[in-house]
Design a protein around this motif. Structure first.
Motif, short mmCIF file in Angstrom:
data_model
loop_
_atom_site.label_atom_id
_atom_site.label_comp_id
_atom_site.label_asym_id
_atom_site.label_seq_id
_atom_site.Cartn_x
_atom_site.Cartn_y
_atom_site.Cartn_z
N CYS A 297 0.86 -1.20 0.00
CA CYS A 297 0.00 0.00 0.00
C CYS A 297 0.89 1.24 0.00
N LEU A 301 -1.71 6.64 0.33
CA LEU A 301 -3.09 6.19 0.52
C LEU A 301 -3.50 6.14 1.98
N ASP A 305 -5.61 12.40 4.71
CA ASP A 305 -7.01 12.27 4.31
C ASP A 305 -7.60 10.95 4.78
N PHE A 306 -6.86 9.86 4.58
CA PHE A 306 -7.33 8.54 5.03
C PHE A 306 -7.54 8.53 6.54
N ARG A 309 -10.73 10.45 7.61
CA ARG A 309 -11.95 9.71 7.27
C ARG A 309 -12.09 8.44 8.11
N SER A 313 -15.36 7.53 10.34
CA SER A 313 -16.11 6.27 10.19
C SER A 313 -16.47 5.64 11.53
N PHE A 349 -14.61 0.29 6.04
CA PHE A 349 -13.86 1.45 5.54
C PHE A 349 -12.41 1.05 5.23
N GLU A 352 -12.28 -0.98 2.05
CA GLU A 352 -12.59 -0.18 0.85
C GLU A 352 -11.47 0.77 0.48
N ASN A 353 -10.66 1.20 1.45
CA ASN A 353 -9.74 2.31 1.21
C ASN A 353 -8.27 1.96 1.37
N THR A 354 -7.95 0.69 1.51
CA THR A 354 -6.55 0.24 1.52
C THR A 354 -6.43 -0.96 0.60
N THR A 355 -5.24 -1.49 0.51
CA THR A 355 -5.03 -2.69 -0.31
C THR A 355 -5.24 -3.97 0.48
#
Length: 425
Positions: A297, A301, A305-306, A309, A313, A349, A352-355
């Motif tokens: 990753c 990412l 910002d990650f 969020r 969550s 979350f 959906e937003n990491t590898t």
């Protein structure tokens, strides 16, 4: 945290509060001197032992020496007669009266002078008690005055009290104020209050239970009628409870001591008020730890910002730790804390937003310190400060970084210097 826990099993009155507070603080001897401190030579305090459904406790009886003396048996006979539906109850609501039912729990009043609120305040101001006890007593009387003013549509300064201005009622309220002051700062919890049911016969006709002024004082307080007819809550009892402003919850409490304040009349349930002092246990909560290994990753990412969020969550906190993965690949261990309610949302979350192709989670226990957040005024503007209390009672403060950074930039001062000046206060 020091807690006062109120359990009004069969109702509430001023003398029940007074008896329970005396027992809690072992202040019976002090109370006997209160008439002198109030410059009320026509008042006397008598302490007697009573039994309520097997509970042996001490009743605090304040006697108005202007009245004919009565034995406890005489009192009890009058109370039982008072409950009879055809008994003509002496009830002068004529000009703002605090509902003469203090005796439903042990007081019987004869003729006496009627004082205005200003006269009672003057009496309290001249009493030989602490300033804070004076303030408490005046606030309790003011609560009663406000209720009477609203019921009778008379300005509070024009109200003259009837039963509540009697020697025994004044000593009940001021005595409770002195003992509440002695308890010091605490948080109060209470169980709901039994108010009784039916009607009470007065010279003005039938009135509902609770009486109008008492009903005003009980607004916002959880109540229930109980199974027996009759009146259970007096204006004084309701006003003292209102002043204490309790939380109506059943806390997980470590009880240190308890005391009982009896009323005169007998009901099916024990006619006692139980007051307890205790502490809340150290806060602990069960939460989940969520983990995943990220070895393919891009750091971008999982940047700012990650992270923002992730908190949005439902994550409580998180950490990213550099790790050496299989085959010598550099990577990160993402560790997140979340409660059960947000567990699925936070896991989704991350996926959906990491590898990551999977996450693992398991329940963990944690012990947290009591904490509070306040905004304090400084020479550099308002700064939010978090204060925690350690198990030994020591306070530790931490200023909010975002507020520090903003203030430091505006006033050309270093963040470290500003932080130190605030946290050392």
């Amino acid at each position: 945290m020091k807690i006062l826990y109120i359990e009004p099993f069969s109702g509430l009155s001023g003398d029940m509060f007074l008896g329970a507070l005396c027992g809690l603080l072992d202040a019976y001897d002090d109370l006997e001197d209160l008439p002198r401190k109030l410059n009320l030579p026509d008042g006397r305090v008598e302490i007697s032992s009573v039994e309520k459904n097997g509970i042996v406790c001490r009743h605090v009886n304040v006697i108005d020496l202007n009245e004919p003396s009565k034995t406890q048996d005489d009192h009890k006979h009058e109370h039982e007669h008072h409950e009879h539906p055809h008994h003509h109850h002496s009830h002068d609501e004529g000009h703002s009266h605090s509902h003469s039912h203090e005796h439903s729990h042990g007081h019987v009043h004869g003729p006496h002078s009627h004082r205005h609120l200003s006269e009672i305040v003057e009496l309290i101001d001249n009493a030989d008690i602490s300033e804070s006890a004076r303030t408490i007593a005046k606030e309790i009387f003011h609560l009663i005055g406000e209720a009477e003013s609203e019921v009778h549509n008379i300005p509070i300064e024009k109200i003259h009290f009837h039963e509540i201005s009697a020697v025994d009622s004044i000593i009940d309220i001021v005595g409770c104020a002195v003992l509440i002051d002695r308890l010091g700062k605490l948080t109060t919890y209470s169980e709901p209050v039994c108010i009784g049911q039916g009607m009470v016969n007065t010279q003005h006709g039938l009135l509902p239970v609770p009486a109008p002024a008492t009903a005003k004082l009980l607004r916002g307080i959880p109540c229930y009628k109980g199974e027996e007819k009759g009146e259970r809550v007096t204006p004084t009892g309701a006003a003292i409870l209102k002043f204490l402003n309790p939380l109506f919850e059943s806390p997980t409490l470590t009880i240190e001591q308890s005391a009982y304040g009896p009323g005169m009349k007998d009901f099916i349930a024990p006619n006692v008020l139980r007051l307890s002092l205790g502490t809340l246990p150290q806060v602990s909560s069960k939460i989940y730890s969520i983990e995943t290994n990220l070895d393919d990753c891009s750091p971008e990412l999982i940047g700012t910002d990650f992270q923002s969020r992730l908190l949005e969550s439902g994550a409580i906190d998180f950490a990213l730790t550099q790790a050496l993965m299989k085959k010598g690949r550099p990577g990160h261990l993402l560790s997140v804390l979340a409660n059960q309610e947000n567990l699925e949302k936070v896991c989704d979350f991350i996926l959906e937003n990491t590898t990551a192709i999977g996450v693992r989670y398991y329940p963990v226990n944690r012990k947290i310190l009591d904490r509070s957040e306040d905004s304090i005024s400084t020479d550099f503007g308002n700064i939010r400060v978090k204060t925690v209390t350690t198990p030994s009672g020591r306070k530790r403060r931490k200023a909010e970084y975002d507020d520090l950074a903003k203030a430091a930039k505006q006033h050309s001062i270093s963040i470290a210097e500003l932080k130190q000046s605030i946290e050392d206060q």
